[in-house]
Design a protein around this motif. Sequence first.
Motif, PDB file in Angstrom:
ATOM      1  N   TYR B  77       0.829  -1.201   0.000  1.00  0.00           N
ATOM      2  CA  TYR B  77       0.000   0.000   0.000  1.00  0.00           C
ATOM      3  C   TYR B  77       0.870   1.259   0.000  1.00  0.00           C
ATOM      4  N   ARG B  78       0.404   2.286  -0.714  1.00  0.00           N
ATOM      5  CA  ARG B  78       1.060   3.600  -0.697  1.00  0.00           C
ATOM      6  C   ARG B  78       0.580   4.436   0.499  1.00  0.00           C
ATOM      7  N   HIS B  79      -0.734   4.359   0.760  1.00  0.00           N
ATOM      8  CA  HIS B  79      -1.382   5.220   1.745  1.00  0.00           C
ATOM      9  C   HIS B  79      -1.237   4.594   3.139  1.00  0.00           C
ATOM     10  N   THR B  81       0.335   6.458   5.984  1.00  0.00           N
ATOM     11  CA  THR B  81       0.678   7.425   7.044  1.00  0.00           C
ATOM     12  C   THR B  81      -0.315   7.417   8.200  1.00  0.00           C
ATOM     13  N   MET B  87      -5.727   2.129   5.072  1.00  0.00           N
ATOM     14  CA  MET B  87      -6.032   1.793   3.669  1.00  0.00           C
ATOM     15  C   MET B  87      -6.903   0.556   3.602  1.00  0.00           C
TER      16      MET B  87
ATOM     17  N   ASP C  55      -6.163  12.110  -0.150  1.00  0.00           N
ATOM     18  CA  ASP C  55      -4.887  11.578  -0.629  1.00  0.00           C
ATOM     19  C   ASP C  55      -5.124  10.726  -1.876  1.00  0.00           C
ATOM     20  N   ASP C  57      -3.346   8.735  -3.307  1.00  0.00           N
ATOM     21  CA  ASP C  57      -2.808   7.386  -3.156  1.00  0.00           C
ATOM     22  C   ASP C  57      -3.892   6.378  -2.798  1.00  0.00           C
ATOM     23  N   VAL C  58      -4.929   6.828  -2.103  1.00  0.00           N
ATOM     24  CA  VAL C  58      -6.020   5.925  -1.734  1.00  0.00           C
ATOM     25  C   VAL C  58      -6.643   5.318  -2.982  1.00  0.00           C
ATOM     26  N   ASP C  61      -4.232   2.719  -4.485  1.00  0.00           N
ATOM     27  CA  ASP C  61      -4.192   1.488  -3.689  1.00  0.00           C
ATOM     28  C   ASP C  61      -5.469   0.663  -3.883  1.00  0.00           C
TER      29      ASP C  61
END
Lengths: 138, 138, 138
Positions: B77-79, B81, B87, C55, C57-58, C61
Amino acid sequence: MIVHTTLTVSTRGKGLYPFTRQVEAWIGKQQIREGLLTAFLQHTSCSLVIQENADPDVTLDLRDFFERLVPEETKGYRHTTEGADDMTSHIRAALTQSSLSIPLVAGRLALGTWQGLYVFEHRSHPHQRNILLQLIGE
Amino acid sequence: MIVHTTLTVSTRGKGLYPFTRQVEAWIGKQQIREGLLTAFLQHTSCSLVIQENADPDVTLDLRDFFERLVPEETKGYRHTTEGADDMTSHIRAALTQSSLSIPLVAGRLALGTWQGLYVFEHRSHPHQRNILLQLIGE
Amino acid sequence: MIVHTTLTVSTRGKGLYPFTRQVEAWIGKQQIREGLLTAFLQHTSCSLVIQENADPDVTLDLRDFFERLVPEETKGYRHTTEGADDMTSHIRAALTQSSLSIPLVAGRLALGTWQGLYVFEHRSHPHQRNILLQLIGE
């Protein structure tokens, strides 16, 4: 104006059962031309989906995919007293829909050309499935 | 006639939280007898489902299945944080519902005998979850 | 009062395409202040989801998760004549939504702070996707 009826669909094991025609037949008898159709399924071990109505293979592939995605096995589940296909049915229902909302425009359901309404039966034995159809409009 | 209210459900970690009674209590105070209830969840890391209300094991099995289906891991996953469970929560929400549409007939929700409404919390920490309830009818 | 329009979203391959602003722009021109918006997608190889709008990125993903969950492979599927990404698209659509129901309160969609509306395109080639927007209210 608000009208409703109950539609019963007989299922004979896992798979998709079309019911678009029954909905259209009922709508054709109502006075409403613009509005919203809600199809609400009163069960938790089957579900509703909109799928392609052209190639019946689509419904078979969808059925088989869910068989792989939610494997029918009693280990790993607590809720097993109603059979190996019961908890998997609840999960498959959660992954799809209990209700469908479709606008009515000029007296017709605003379905795309290739869209059909289906009961997705998740249990192995025959069932009678009740769908409450409600039309709100003018 | 159109009325609405906001219902808040407190969650304490992943799992299903029933809210059928709160909805029925609010409906009982309205003047509408025939119509459509929309329950709309104003969050993207939890969701709504209709599930069996009889055996609580069903809700635990459903929770555990989603844990296996959408594994909580930051790799892949990128998200990330907001934590490893963020995510996965968005994905689990996409696989279920943000809103439920249920016809109201003769002053009552047209739920099947075994159907209950649940918030499906996907995050680990406690949250306050807002559900907008709207009733359109007459 | 009931109004409707058709919104067209251009997609350029798999992924999420936001359309909240277009919906809000159309709503802003209507006379309805309280009501229910239905966004109905007239296709079976893409779908609608509500996801986090903060975001980006969500959305990536989510797209990638569905690629893993419903692998694009022709073996295992009967319905393959329209390409390897067609049956997987129908399955991914069944796992998400064909329509979204969102209450309108005081002239605004009752979305949570972080919620956005997206077309989830499941096919690889560019498409024009039609969403019927309907607003029922007063």
